[in-house]
Design a protein around this motif. Structure first.
Motif, short mmCIF file in Angstrom:
data_model
loop_
_atom_site.label_atom_id
_atom_site.label_comp_id
_atom_site.label_asym_id
_atom_site.label_seq_id
_atom_site.Cartn_x
_atom_site.Cartn_y
_atom_site.Cartn_z
N ASP A 151 37.98 50.99 44.91
CA ASP A 151 37.48 50.74 43.76
C ASP A 151 38.29 49.31 43.21
O ASP A 151 37.89 48.47 42.73
CB ASP A 151 37.33 51.76 42.56
N ALA A 152 39.76 49.85 43.36
CA ALA A 152 40.63 48.62 42.71
C ALA A 152 40.66 47.40 43.67
O ALA A 152 41.14 46.31 43.15
CB ALA A 152 42.17 49.21 42.83
N MET A 153 40.43 47.69 44.75
CA MET A 153 40.27 46.45 45.70
C MET A 153 39.00 45.48 45.51
O MET A 153 38.93 44.44 46.35
CB MET A 153 40.31 46.79 47.16
N GLN A 154 38.08 46.01 44.72
CA GLN A 154 36.92 45.30 44.73
C GLN A 154 36.83 43.91 44.01
O GLN A 154 37.76 43.79 42.92
CB GLN A 154 35.73 45.85 43.98
N GLY A 155 36.55 42.67 44.77
CA GLY A 155 36.77 41.39 44.34
C GLY A 155 38.28 40.95 44.70
O GLY A 155 38.41 39.78 43.97
N VAL A 156 39.11 41.67 45.21
CA VAL A 156 40.38 41.35 45.53
C VAL A 156 40.51 40.47 46.69
O VAL A 156 39.82 40.85 47.72
CB VAL A 156 41.05 42.51 45.34
#
Length: 325
Positions: free
Chosen positions: A63-68
């Motif tokens: 989730d934290a890496m979405q769009g990263v």
């Protein structure tokens, strides 16, 4: 470009986060636990996006890496004698790699350690990034964890991940008095250090380590390691330099290796009795009586890293301690 920093509330991660913002990167996201202390981030915590999770929780990582596009993985459990820390650090690296591959991350910068490399006790020929790891009795659980974490990075590379590893030596700098090398600094300041080990270590300033992370992102070659190290110094020199910065007497006596090993055994026994991780062990006693050294030549040559002398770092630590009480 959106950037994620794991371990952003920690000693190294907080400095990486600060330097990213100082360099003009205004889309920085941090992954932290729900009750993480934000003191090392200071006002910086108001200028980053927060995601709550844990490196042992694959779903929160994904989730934290979405769009990263870029991930700085600085999170780890830094405890030299902790088997739990070993499991969390190695498992966390595996989860980070898996999430990075699934999320299509453009580049992963992994915070490793010189402890993950092979050891050279020849001061004339310091260890470097090519020194081969060898299982032996001088490897602490922390060293094994960092080695196992690197194996996960290499596995990710084989699966197409763009990753670079940085390997800091023993990191000093202003930080929480109750953690990391600040424990040593606080003991020196309190005049509780009377003896010193016979060996030597490599030291580096935390801000130079953070700068090395950014340079590894910008200039590092995929799949390469870069040792981030300042100076190779004897323990006597390290402790004396800190004592001078705090204006207290330096240690006077060298602790005999046999005495250090006996002390490590006693602390291990006490820790086992009370079910705690030992703060000192026989492995650490043997390690601290050896002359370890590493070369920073590759990081200087390929990344353009600059490392300050330890005396400057010690002065910064003393000033920070005086300011914060």
């Amino acid at each position: 470009m959106k950037i994620l920093v794991t371990g952003a509330t920690g000693f190294i991660g907080s400095r990486v986060t600060r330097q990213l913002l100082d360099a003009g990167h205004d889309r920085v996201r941090i992954l932290r636990r729900e009750h993480s202390c934000l003191d090392l981030l200071g006002d910086t915590s108001d200028h980053v996006e927060h995601r709550v999770g844990d490196m042992t929780d694959p779903a929160s990582l994904l989730d934290a890496m979405q769009g990263v596009e870029v991930v700085f993985h600085t999170a780890a459990v830094v405890h030299l004698g902790s088997e739990r820390g070993r499991r969390v650090t190695a498992t966390g690296a595996r989860n980070v790699v898996d999430a990075a591959i699934r999320a299509g991350i453009g580049r992963l910068i992994h915070t490793s350690s010189i402890a993950a490399l092979g050891r050279s006790d020849n001061l004339a020929q310091p260890g470097d990034e090519s020194t081969q790891w060898e299982p032996d009795g001088l490897n602490t659980p922390y060293a094994v964890a960092k080695h196992e974490a690197e194996l996960e990075i290499f596995r990710g590379l084989a699966e197409g991940l763009d990753a670079v590893m940085v390997n800091p030596s023993v990191v000093f700098g202003p930080g929480r008095k109750s953690e990391n090398t600040s424990l040593i600094c606080a003991a020196v300041q309190a005049r509780r250090v009377f003896m010193y080990p016979a060996g030597s270590i490599s030291v580096v300033d935390v801000d130079d380590v953070a700068a090395g992370h950014l340079l590894a992102w910008e200039r590092g070659q995929t799949g390469e390691r870069y040792i981030l190290a300042g100076e190779n110094l004897s323990w006597l020199k390290v402790l004396t330099t800190l004592a001078e910065a705090f204006q207290v007497p330096p240690p006077r006596w060298r602790i005999p290796p046999a005495t250090a090993i006996a002390l490590g055994a006693a602390i291990e026994g006490w820790s086992a009795l009370f079910r705690r991780s030992p703060v000192f062990s026989r492995v650490l006693a043997r390690t601290n009586n050896r002359a370890w050294s590493v070369s920073n030549e590759k990081a200087v040559r390929e990344l353009g890293c600059i490392f300050r002398p330890f005396g400057e770092t010690a002065a910064r630590i003393a000033a920070a301690f005086a300011e914060n009480g």
